[in-house]
Design a protein around this motif. Structure first.
Motif, PDB file in Angstrom:
ATOM      1  N   HIS A   1       0.398  -1.485   0.095  1.00  0.00           N
ATOM      2  CA  HIS A   1      -0.243   0.571   0.038  1.00  0.00           C
ATOM      3  C   HIS A   1       1.238   0.866   0.179  1.00  0.00           C
ATOM      4  O   HIS A   1       1.855   1.328   0.847  1.00  0.00           O
ATOM      5  CB  HIS A   1      -0.683   0.149   1.197  1.00  0.00           C
ATOM      6  N   ASN A   2       1.227   2.200  -1.092  1.00  0.00           N
ATOM      7  CA  ASN A   2       1.653   3.323  -0.568  1.00  0.00           C
ATOM      8  C   ASN A   2       3.296   2.592  -1.120  1.00  0.00           C
ATOM      9  O   ASN A   2       4.075   3.039  -0.518  1.00  0.00           O
ATOM     10  CB  ASN A   2       1.291   4.134  -0.414  1.00  0.00           C
ATOM     11  N   GLU A   3       3.668   1.319  -1.727  1.00  0.00           N
ATOM     12  CA  GLU A   3       5.436   1.499  -1.477  1.00  0.00           C
ATOM     13  C   GLU A   3       6.151   1.321  -2.619  1.00  0.00           C
ATOM     14  O   GLU A   3       6.722   0.260  -3.119  1.00  0.00           O
ATOM     15  CB  GLU A   3       5.308   0.166  -1.062  1.00  0.00           C
TER      16      GLU A   3
ATOM     17  N   LEU B   1       1.369   0.214  -8.468  1.00  0.00           N
ATOM     18  CA  LEU B   1       1.458  -0.907  -9.576  1.00  0.00           C
ATOM     19  C   LEU B   1       1.751  -0.770 -10.740  1.00  0.00           C
ATOM     20  O   LEU B   1       2.216  -1.962 -11.241  1.00  0.00           O
ATOM     21  CB  LEU B   1      -0.191  -0.435  -9.693  1.00  0.00           C
ATOM     22  N   ASN B   2       2.115   0.818 -10.892  1.00  0.00           N
ATOM     23  CA  ASN B   2       2.852   0.251 -12.193  1.00  0.00           C
ATOM     24  C   ASN B   2       4.702   0.257 -11.751  1.00  0.00           C
ATOM     25  O   ASN B   2       4.826  -0.642 -13.051  1.00  0.00           O
ATOM     26  CB  ASN B   2       3.396   2.285 -12.953  1.00  0.00           C
ATOM     27  N   GLU B   3       4.882   0.796 -11.108  1.00  0.00           N
ATOM     28  CA  GLU B   3       5.919  -0.601 -10.192  1.00  0.00           C
ATOM     29  C   GLU B   3       6.291  -1.525 -10.654  1.00  0.00           C
ATOM     30  O   GLU B   3       7.210  -2.375 -11.022  1.00  0.00           O
ATOM     31  CB  GLU B   3       6.568  -0.040  -9.162  1.00  0.00           C
TER      32      GLU B   3
ATOM     33  N   GLN C   1       8.160  -4.441 -13.311  1.00  0.00           N
ATOM     34  CA  GLN C   1       9.213  -5.606 -12.760  1.00  0.00           C
ATOM     35  C   GLN C   1       8.781  -6.737 -13.614  1.00  0.00           C
ATOM     36  O   GLN C   1       9.550  -7.709 -13.318  1.00  0.00           O
ATOM     37  CB  GLN C   1       8.846  -5.629 -11.283  1.00  0.00           C
ATOM     38  N   HIS C   2       6.703  -7.084 -13.614  1.00  0.00           N
ATOM     39  CA  HIS C   2       6.428  -8.451 -14.544  1.00  0.00           C
ATOM     40  C   HIS C   2       7.290  -8.072 -16.119  1.00  0.00           C
ATOM     41  O   HIS C   2       7.887  -9.460 -15.809  1.00  0.00           O
ATOM     42  CB  HIS C   2       5.104  -7.672 -14.747  1.00  0.00           C
ATOM     43  N   GLU C   3       7.385  -7.240 -16.580  1.00  0.00           N
ATOM     44  CA  GLU C   3       8.045  -7.138 -17.778  1.00  0.00           C
ATOM     45  C   GLU C   3       9.544  -7.512 -17.320  1.00  0.00           C
ATOM     46  O   GLU C   3       9.815  -8.389 -18.566  1.00  0.00           O
ATOM     47  CB  GLU C   3       7.880  -6.004 -18.507  1.00  0.00           C
ATOM     48  N   MET C   4       9.988  -7.353 -16.850  1.00  0.00           N
ATOM     49  CA  MET C   4      11.408  -7.120 -16.611  1.00  0.00           C
ATOM     50  C   MET C   4      11.623  -9.416 -15.976  1.00  0.00           C
ATOM     51  O   MET C   4      12.643  -9.523 -16.133  1.00  0.00           O
ATOM     52  CB  MET C   4      12.168  -6.375 -15.476  1.00  0.00           C
TER      53      MET C   4
ATOM     54  N   VAL D   1       7.107 -12.465 -11.184  1.00  0.00           N
ATOM     55  CA  VAL D   1       6.360 -11.328 -10.635  1.00  0.00           C
ATOM     56  C   VAL D   1       5.736 -11.074 -11.394  1.00  0.00           C
ATOM     57  O   VAL D   1       5.282 -10.872 -11.825  1.00  0.00           O
ATOM     58  CB  VAL D   1       7.159  -9.873 -10.880  1.00  0.00           C
ATOM     59  N   TYR D   2       4.338 -11.480  -9.894  1.00  0.00           N
ATOM     60  CA  TYR D   2       2.989 -10.776 -10.425  1.00  0.00           C
ATOM     61  C   TYR D   2       2.158  -9.527  -9.298  1.00  0.00           C
ATOM     62  O   TYR D   2       2.884  -9.377  -8.597  1.00  0.00           O
ATOM     63  CB  TYR D   2       1.856 -12.380 -10.258  1.00  0.00           C
ATOM     64  N   PHE D   3       0.979  -9.792 -10.264  1.00  0.00           N
ATOM     65  CA  PHE D   3       0.250  -8.545  -8.971  1.00  0.00           C
ATOM     66  C   PHE D   3      -0.781  -9.107  -8.927  1.00  0.00           C
ATOM     67  O   PHE D   3      -1.378  -9.511  -9.773  1.00  0.00           O
ATOM     68  CB  PHE D   3       0.082  -7.385 -10.200  1.00  0.00           C
ATOM     69  N   ILE D   4      -1.476  -8.764  -8.279  1.00  0.00           N
ATOM     70  CA  ILE D   4      -3.267  -8.482  -7.807  1.00  0.00           C
ATOM     71  C   ILE D   4      -3.807  -7.513  -7.836  1.00  0.00           C
ATOM     72  O   ILE D   4      -2.791  -6.608  -6.046  1.00  0.00           O
ATOM     73  CB  ILE D   4      -3.871  -9.523  -6.653  1.00  0.00           C
ATOM     74  N   GLU D   5      -4.548  -6.824  -8.334  1.00  0.00           N
ATOM     75  CA  GLU D   5      -4.839  -5.257  -7.722  1.00  0.00           C
ATOM     76  C   GLU D   5      -6.604  -5.313  -7.571  1.00  0.00           C
ATOM     77  O   GLU D   5      -7.037  -5.675  -8.007  1.00  0.00           O
ATOM     78  CB  GLU D   5      -4.457  -4.275  -9.222  1.00  0.00           C
ATOM     79  N   LEU D   6      -6.166  -4.625  -5.715  1.00  0.00           N
ATOM     80  CA  LEU D   6      -7.673  -4.308  -5.385  1.00  0.00           C
ATOM     81  C   LEU D   6      -8.507  -3.196  -5.400  1.00  0.00           C
ATOM     82  O   LEU D   6      -7.591  -2.261  -5.930  1.00  0.00           O
ATOM     83  CB  LEU D   6      -7.548  -4.784  -4.020  1.00  0.00           C
TER      84      LEU D   6
END
Length: 317
Positions: free
Chosen positions: A11-13, A49-51, A55-58, A62-67
């Motif tokens: 959260h805001n990291e 989220l953009n960060e 990282q996922h592209e690199m 690395v994966y993400f879940i956006e709530l």
């Protein structure tokens, strides 16, 4: 090779993401395990989220879940655990206060037969303010005294959980979930290891005294009905104490000592017992409120987008 799922609520990291990914990459390059790194963006208002997407592209792991909004840390952890599919799951904070190198010790203990390896602070966190240290100590003492679970002072959300424990956690559907207590409650073979918190790599802690107090109430009532017993005991004590007025009334009547009651003593007595009744009713009301929210069966979190397991990025829950 066995697979490790790393769950990181964020959260805001935004300034911590790349450093965390780099540290984990260095760590796993030295051990014979595959891993996935799942960031759970808990309604961040900055560029977090953009960060993560960068990282996922690199890095393919690395994966993400956006709530859809900020649901809180425990629900973000729940979302990550629901999507994880590793042989073990490790939860860790994004601020780098949890030392990633301790993961090696966690895995070693897991391989030796422990189902849960959790961490607790060896001593008070020197990187926080004094009132936060006092509040943290009071929090754990209060929870241990009023609930039916016992937690070490400074127990953290930095832990390793075997997949069979994860399977049990996935079946639990509680509105106010508190993972530090829930991990203790599920049992299995557990081992605690001490750690020394590092300074935050970037940003500031978002926990306030109000949030800590609210967390203490929710966690206590999630694992115990002792507050109800305490309220009953208090009511019984004061009811029995009122019987002490009977000898005073009899003596005053027979010896003519009855005096006109004063407004001050009357108002003080009414205010005291009125406040006590409101306190007891408040405890009962909080339990009823938790039942009301649980009965609604609303989801604990809503996923807005994710790139996990081939699921399209636009995912409506």
């Amino acid at each position: 090779m066995r697979k490790i799922s790393i769950i990181i609520p964020a959260h805001n990291e935004e300034r911590n993401i790349s450093y965390m990914v780099s540290e984990l990459q260095k760590l796993f390059s030295d051990i014979n395990y595959t891993y996935e790194c799942i960031f759970v963006d808990d309604g961040s208002t900055d560029n977090t989220l953009n960060e993560i997407k960068v990282q996922h592209e690199m890095h393919h792991h690395v994966y993400f879940i956006e709530l859809s909004r900020n649901f809180g840390k425990d629900r973000a952890l729940q979302a990550g655990i629901e999507f994880a599919n590793g042989d073990a799951v490790i939860t860790i904070d994004a601020d780098m206060q949890h030392p990633p190198r301790l993961i090696i010790e966690m895995i070693r203990l897991w391989e030796s037969g422990y189902d849960v390896v959790y961490t607790y602070r060896e001593k008070a966190n020197e990187h926080v303010k004094s009132f936060q240290k006092v509040a943290s100590k009071l929090f754990y003492k209060g929870v241990n005294m009023l609930s039916e679970i016992q937690m070490e002072d400074g127990i953290a959300d930095f832990r390793l959980i075997d997949k069979k424990v994860v399977a049990e956690l996935k079946q639990i559907n509680e509105y106010d979930i508190f993972f530090r207590g829930m991990i203790k409650w599920v049992g299995f073979k557990q081992k605690g290891i001490p750690y020394t918190p590092a300074a935050r790599f970037s940003g500031e802690a978002s926990y306030s005294i109000y949030k800590l107090f609210k967390l203490a109430l929710n966690s206590t009532m999630s694992f115990s009905v002792r507050p109800l017993y305490a309220a009953t005991f208090i009511g019984l004590i004061f009811s029995l104490s009122s019987l002490l007025y009977i000898p005073y009334i009899l003596i005053s009547h027979f010896f003519g000592l009855i005096a006109v009651s004063g407004w001050a003593s009357l108002i003080a007595t009414v205010a005291f017992f009125g406040g006590l009744q409101l306190f007891v009713l408040g405890i009962i009301g909080m339990y009823l409120g938790k039942l009301f929210m649980q009965a609604k069966q609303r989801p604990n979190y809503i996923v807005r987008t994710t790139n996990l397991l081939g699921i399209p990025e636009e995912l409506s829950a």
